[in-house]
Design a protein around this motif. Sequence first.
Motif, short mmCIF file in Angstrom:
data_model
loop_
_atom_site.label_atom_id
_atom_site.label_comp_id
_atom_site.label_asym_id
_atom_site.label_seq_id
_atom_site.Cartn_x
_atom_site.Cartn_y
_atom_site.Cartn_z
N VAL A 1 0.09 5.32 21.40
CA VAL A 1 -0.73 5.01 20.23
C VAL A 1 0.10 5.25 18.97
O VAL A 1 0.81 6.26 18.87
CB VAL A 1 -1.99 5.90 20.17
CG1 VAL A 1 -2.73 5.75 18.85
CG2 VAL A 1 -2.93 5.62 21.32
N ILE A 2 -0.01 4.34 18.01
CA ILE A 2 0.56 4.54 16.69
C ILE A 2 -0.59 4.80 15.74
O ILE A 2 -1.54 4.02 15.67
CB ILE A 2 1.35 3.31 16.20
CG1 ILE A 2 2.52 3.00 17.14
CG2 ILE A 2 1.83 3.51 14.76
CD1 ILE A 2 3.18 1.65 16.88
N ILE A 3 -0.51 5.91 15.02
CA ILE A 3 -1.46 6.16 13.94
C ILE A 3 -0.72 5.92 12.63
O ILE A 3 0.30 6.57 12.36
CB ILE A 3 -2.01 7.61 13.97
CG1 ILE A 3 -2.78 7.86 15.26
CG2 ILE A 3 -2.90 7.85 12.75
CD1 ILE A 3 -3.35 9.28 15.38
N TYR A 4 -1.20 4.96 11.87
CA TYR A 4 -0.60 4.63 10.58
C TYR A 4 -1.54 5.16 9.49
O TYR A 4 -2.66 4.68 9.34
CB TYR A 4 -0.40 3.12 10.44
CG TYR A 4 0.50 2.76 9.28
CD1 TYR A 4 1.88 2.98 9.35
CD2 TYR A 4 -0.01 2.22 8.11
CE1 TYR A 4 2.71 2.67 8.29
CE2 TYR A 4 0.81 1.91 7.05
CZ TYR A 4 2.17 2.13 7.14
OH TYR A 4 3.00 1.82 6.08
N VAL A 5 -1.07 6.17 8.76
CA VAL A 5 -1.90 6.83 7.75
C VAL A 5 -1.60 6.25 6.38
O VAL A 5 -0.44 6.17 5.96
CB VAL A 5 -1.67 8.36 7.76
CG1 VAL A 5 -2.60 9.04 6.76
CG2 VAL A 5 -1.88 8.93 9.16
N VAL A 6 -2.66 5.84 5.69
CA VAL A 6 -2.56 5.26 4.35
C VAL A 6 -3.36 6.13 3.39
O VAL A 6 -4.49 6.51 3.69
CB VAL A 6 -3.11 3.81 4.33
CG1 VAL A 6 -3.07 3.22 2.94
CG2 VAL A 6 -2.35 2.93 5.31
N ASP A 7 -2.77 6.44 2.25
CA ASP A 7 -3.49 7.15 1.19
C ASP A 7 -4.40 6.14 0.50
O ASP A 7 -3.93 5.31 -0.28
CB ASP A 7 -2.49 7.76 0.20
CG ASP A 7 -3.16 8.57 -0.90
OD1 ASP A 7 -4.38 8.39 -1.14
OD2 ASP A 7 -2.45 9.37 -1.53
N ALA A 8 -5.69 6.18 0.81
CA ALA A 8 -6.65 5.21 0.27
C ALA A 8 -6.87 5.39 -1.22
O ALA A 8 -7.41 4.50 -1.87
CB ALA A 8 -7.99 5.34 1.01
N ASN A 9 -6.43 6.51 -1.77
CA ASN A 9 -6.57 6.79 -3.20
C ASN A 9 -5.36 6.32 -4.00
O ASN A 9 -5.46 6.12 -5.21
CB ASN A 9 -6.80 8.29 -3.40
CG ASN A 9 -6.93 8.69 -4.85
OD1 ASN A 9 -6.07 9.38 -5.39
ND2 ASN A 9 -8.00 8.26 -5.50
N ALA A 10 -4.24 6.11 -3.35
CA ALA A 10 -3.01 5.68 -4.03
C ALA A 10 -2.91 4.16 -3.98
O ALA A 10 -2.13 3.58 -3.22
CB ALA A 10 -1.79 6.33 -3.38
N LEU A 11 -3.72 3.52 -4.79
CA LEU A 11 -3.84 2.06 -4.75
C LEU A 11 -2.51 1.36 -5.03
O LEU A 11 -2.23 0.30 -4.46
CB LEU A 11 -4.91 1.60 -5.74
CG LEU A 11 -6.30 2.24 -5.52
CD1 LEU A 11 -7.28 1.77 -6.59
CD2 LEU A 11 -6.84 1.96 -4.14
N ASP A 12 -1.67 1.94 -5.86
CA ASP A 12 -0.38 1.33 -6.19
C ASP A 12 0.59 1.33 -5.01
O ASP A 12 1.54 0.55 -5.00
CB ASP A 12 0.28 2.06 -7.37
CG ASP A 12 -0.48 1.86 -8.67
OD1 ASP A 12 -1.33 0.94 -8.74
OD2 ASP A 12 -0.23 2.62 -9.63
N SER A 13 0.36 2.20 -4.03
CA SER A 13 1.29 2.28 -2.90
C SER A 13 0.91 1.37 -1.74
O SER A 13 1.66 1.25 -0.77
CB SER A 13 1.39 3.73 -2.41
OG SER A 13 0.21 4.11 -1.75
N ILE A 14 -0.23 0.70 -1.81
CA ILE A 14 -0.70 -0.15 -0.71
C ILE A 14 0.29 -1.28 -0.39
O ILE A 14 0.58 -1.52 0.79
CB ILE A 14 -2.12 -0.70 -0.98
CG1 ILE A 14 -3.11 0.44 -1.21
CG2 ILE A 14 -2.57 -1.63 0.14
CD1 ILE A 14 -3.48 1.28 -0.02
N PRO A 15 0.87 -1.98 -1.38
CA PRO A 15 1.84 -3.02 -1.04
C PRO A 15 3.05 -2.49 -0.26
O PRO A 15 3.51 -3.12 0.69
CB PRO A 15 2.26 -3.60 -2.40
CG PRO A 15 1.07 -3.34 -3.28
CD PRO A 15 0.54 -2.00 -2.82
N LEU A 16 3.55 -1.32 -0.63
CA LEU A 16 4.66 -0.73 0.11
C LEU A 16 4.21 -0.31 1.51
O LEU A 16 4.95 -0.49 2.48
CB LEU A 16 5.25 0.47 -0.65
CG LEU A 16 6.42 1.18 0.01
CD1 LEU A 16 7.57 0.21 0.29
CD2 LEU A 16 6.87 2.36 -0.84
#
Length: 180
Positions: free
Chosen positions: A86-101
């Motif tokens: 399993v791969i868990i990919y964690v995204v900071d949902a509050n850091a909207l500017d980092s979503i493209p990266l």
Amino acid sequence: MGAIFTKLLDAFYNKKLEVVLVGLENSGKTTLLNVLAAGRPVETCPTIGLNVKLVRKGGVQMKCWDIGGQAQYRSEWGRYTRGCDVIIYVVDANALDSIPLARKELHRLLEDRELATTPLLVIANKIDLDPHISEPDLIRELNLDYITENPWIVIPVSALKVINIDQVLSWLIKQGSANK
């Protein structure tokens, strides 16, 4: 006596799961791992390299690799994710500017043909903070609909506030049960 107890414990947790947590720096991977393992967050610092924890839940023994998210460690993600369950990919949902990266790094990782069909759990972390990206918007922004070989799911959580962690554990236990 300790060796006997360990063997008994391992016999009870006969289902094993290799889990790798990746995501950009400060997305909350280590906090999530600590909550999965201990049921509560503990003080963390940026991961230099990696952390490894054994998590035992619901009859499944999960070996969890938490890989640093800084730019210099991202090229190593593939080394740890190859062969995992399993791969868990964690995204900071509050850091909207980092979503493209985050999108770029996720798709770069999944270009590895050895990862085709590896289940992907996308964690939208820090939903306790406003503003945060919604689940449908995160699916769109990460282009998850274009990921067709890997089964994927998004679970919005707050690792720090222990919100929806039970859903994460249930999903992981289900993967472990299907794995053996």
